[in-house]
Design an enzyme around this catalytic site. Structure first.
Site, short mmCIF file in Angstrom:
data_model
loop_
_atom_site.label_atom_id
_atom_site.label_comp_id
_atom_site.label_asym_id
_atom_site.label_seq_id
_atom_site.Cartn_x
_atom_site.Cartn_y
_atom_site.Cartn_z
N ASP A 236 0.76 -1.02 -0.15
CA ASP A 236 0.12 -0.03 -0.02
C ASP A 236 1.00 1.26 0.13
O ASP A 236 0.93 2.00 0.85
CB ASP A 236 -0.96 -0.05 1.19
CG ASP A 236 -2.19 1.03 0.97
OD1 ASP A 236 -1.96 1.73 -0.12
OD2 ASP A 236 -2.92 1.12 2.05
N SER A 319 -5.27 8.75 5.17
CA SER A 319 -4.55 7.88 4.57
C SER A 319 -3.55 8.47 3.88
O SER A 319 -3.33 9.58 3.44
CB SER A 319 -5.55 7.40 3.43
OG SER A 319 -6.26 6.44 3.70
N SER A 334 -2.27 3.36 6.25
CA SER A 334 -2.87 2.33 5.26
C SER A 334 -4.29 2.34 5.25
O SER A 334 -5.22 2.74 4.68
CB SER A 334 -2.32 0.93 5.19
OG SER A 334 -3.22 0.02 4.57
#
Length: 456
Positions: A236, A319, A334
């Site tokens: 990610d 995020s 993440s």
């Protein structure tokens, strides 16, 4: 009688002033002789030395004789071992040993078995070193049948797999806040990095696919850059190249809200039990502890492995924001569940893995009193880009004044500085001068009365 009392008061005041001068001088001398205090730019936690000790031991002893390490409540390194002989070696090395039943090799074998089972969105698992278990969690979106099937898989693995249901839903923290936005959604910038010729923002991979164009304000008037690389799911992380190729002044700063920022001076890996800090554009600066490593999360969009599990809260819009500790960059946000009112679990993409895969390094900010680091991964530090409300935009300058700021008064009253000693010296000097003046004035008046009586 009255004159005797006055003399006594003046004498006590003079003695107190002289004592204050001596005390203040001692405080100043000690402050100057001791190591100067660190600038309060980075929230402090003392776990790094302990983490390095235990990590080295685990690496040398191997996965068959150890089962992870963590930082104890007293700050000492703790290593899980499978036999007393290995425990003795750990203790001789200066760490605490805990004998457990299952080795790291067994724990990782269990996670491989879980990964090979049919994928169930809304589930996650991680290695809990302290309990010597693999903890499997299912959020509110997991059906009873899916949970039952996953429980059967865990039962076949063994009794060291613990099943837990949790509230909320495991989601990527995408929508809902600035500072960077595109048609793909909104995220927080993470750390500023470079490949040696161009500068980039390293943020979460789920924020947007390659080609996404990012802007730094709601009106879309200022283009920040374009996503040029990334990995999600599986990992990610992604790389946003600055529109003009440069991060600009203040690239080593991570904004924490209110116009404040912290400097990042390195990159590393966390330890279970370590206190960490996360900054995000929605919820600002938050702190908590690392609760597990090697976590796997089955988001609705796909499965991500190798994550850092923490009890730090996060909310949509956070995020990609940076996680750090003691000036060391650790990861980017993440996803997770919960919020900052009720709390929850948040997962982070480890930074060293992402940097290695992308072929970049942090923009360096040398430690105070140290030579600049060499331009290599895990060498120099630098961070920047994460912007909280009131903070600087990605790559812009943010005042590095610490989480609580650094006013003149707070610096003067910090016992680690020369300020407190100087305040005592100044106050004592004023008191001594005042007593001397009062005595001189009293003597002058007494002489005037005597002169008047003699020549009147």
């Amino acid at each position: 009688m009255r004159h005797a009392r006055r003399r006594m008061v003046r004498r006590v005041a003079r003695l107190a002033a002289v004592g204050g001068l001596l005390l203040g001088g001692t405080m100043v001398t000690r402050a100057v002789a001791s190591e100067p205090p660190d600038e309060p730019a980075v929230p402090y936690t003392s776990a790094r030395a302990a983490s390095g000790t235990s990590a080295g031991l685990v690496s040398r002893l191997g996965a068959d004789r150890t089962a992870g390490h963590w930082v104890g409540s007293d700050g000492r390194p703790v290593v899980a071992v499978t036999d007393e002989g290995t425990a003795a070696r750990v203790r001789r090395a200066g760490a605490e040993a805990k004998v457990v039943r299952h080795s790291m090799a067994e724990l990782k074998s269990a996670t491989e078995a879980l990964r090979s089972a049919p994928r169930v969105p809304g589930t996650a698992w991680a290695l809990d070193y302290r309990s010597n278990e693999v903890v499997v969690r299912g959020d509110s979106t997991v059906s009873r049948d899916d949970w039952s099937r996953l429980t059967d898989v865990a039962s076949d693995i063994g009794g060291f797999v613990r099943m837990e249901r949790t509230e909320g839903a495991f989601t990527t923290r995408l929508n809902g806040a600035e500072p960077i936005l595109s048609t793909a959604g909104r995220c927080s910038a993470g750390f500023n990095v470079t490949d040696g010729s161009d500068d980039f923002i390293l943020t979460a991979g789920h924020c947007g696919p390659t080609g996404s164009v990012w802007f730094g304000d709601e009106g879309g008037d200022r283009q920040v850059g374009r996503t040029v690389a990334g990995s999600f799911p599986g990992d990610d992380f992604s790389l946003v190249e600055y529109a003009d190729g440069e991060a600009g002044e203040g690239a080593e700063v991570v904004a924490v809200g209110g116009g404040k920022g912290v400097r990042i001076t390195g990159v590393g890996e966390p330890a279970v039990g370590q206190r960490v800090f996360r900054s995000g554009s929605t919820s600002g600066l938050r702190d908590g502890r690392v609760t597990a490593l090697e976590a796997t999360v089955n988001y609705p969009e796909g499965t991500v492995t190798g994550l850092i599990e923490t009890d730090v809260c996060a909310e949509p819009g956070d995020s990609g924001g940076p996680m750090f500790s003691e000036g060391v960059a650790l990861g980017v946000t993440s996803g997770g569940n919960g919020d900052c009112d009720k709390g929850g679990t948040t997962f982070f993409q480890p930074l060293p893995e992402a940097m290695e895969a992308l072929g970049v390094r942090l923009l360096a900010a040398a430690r105070e009193g140290a030579a600049p680091s060499a331009p290599a991964a895990n060498g120099g530090g630098g961070a920047g880009g994460a912007t909280a409300p009131g903070g600087a935009a990605p790559g812009a300058t943010a005042p590095v004044t610490g989480v609580d700021g650094s006013t003149l008064l707070s610096r003067l009253t910090d016992r680690r500085n020369v300020g407190p000693g100087m305040l005592v010296v100044a106050g004592s000097t004023v008191a001594l001068v005042a007593t001397r003046w009062i005595r001189a004035e009293h003597d002058r008046k007494a002489y005037r009365r005597h002169y008047s009586a003699t020549w009147g």
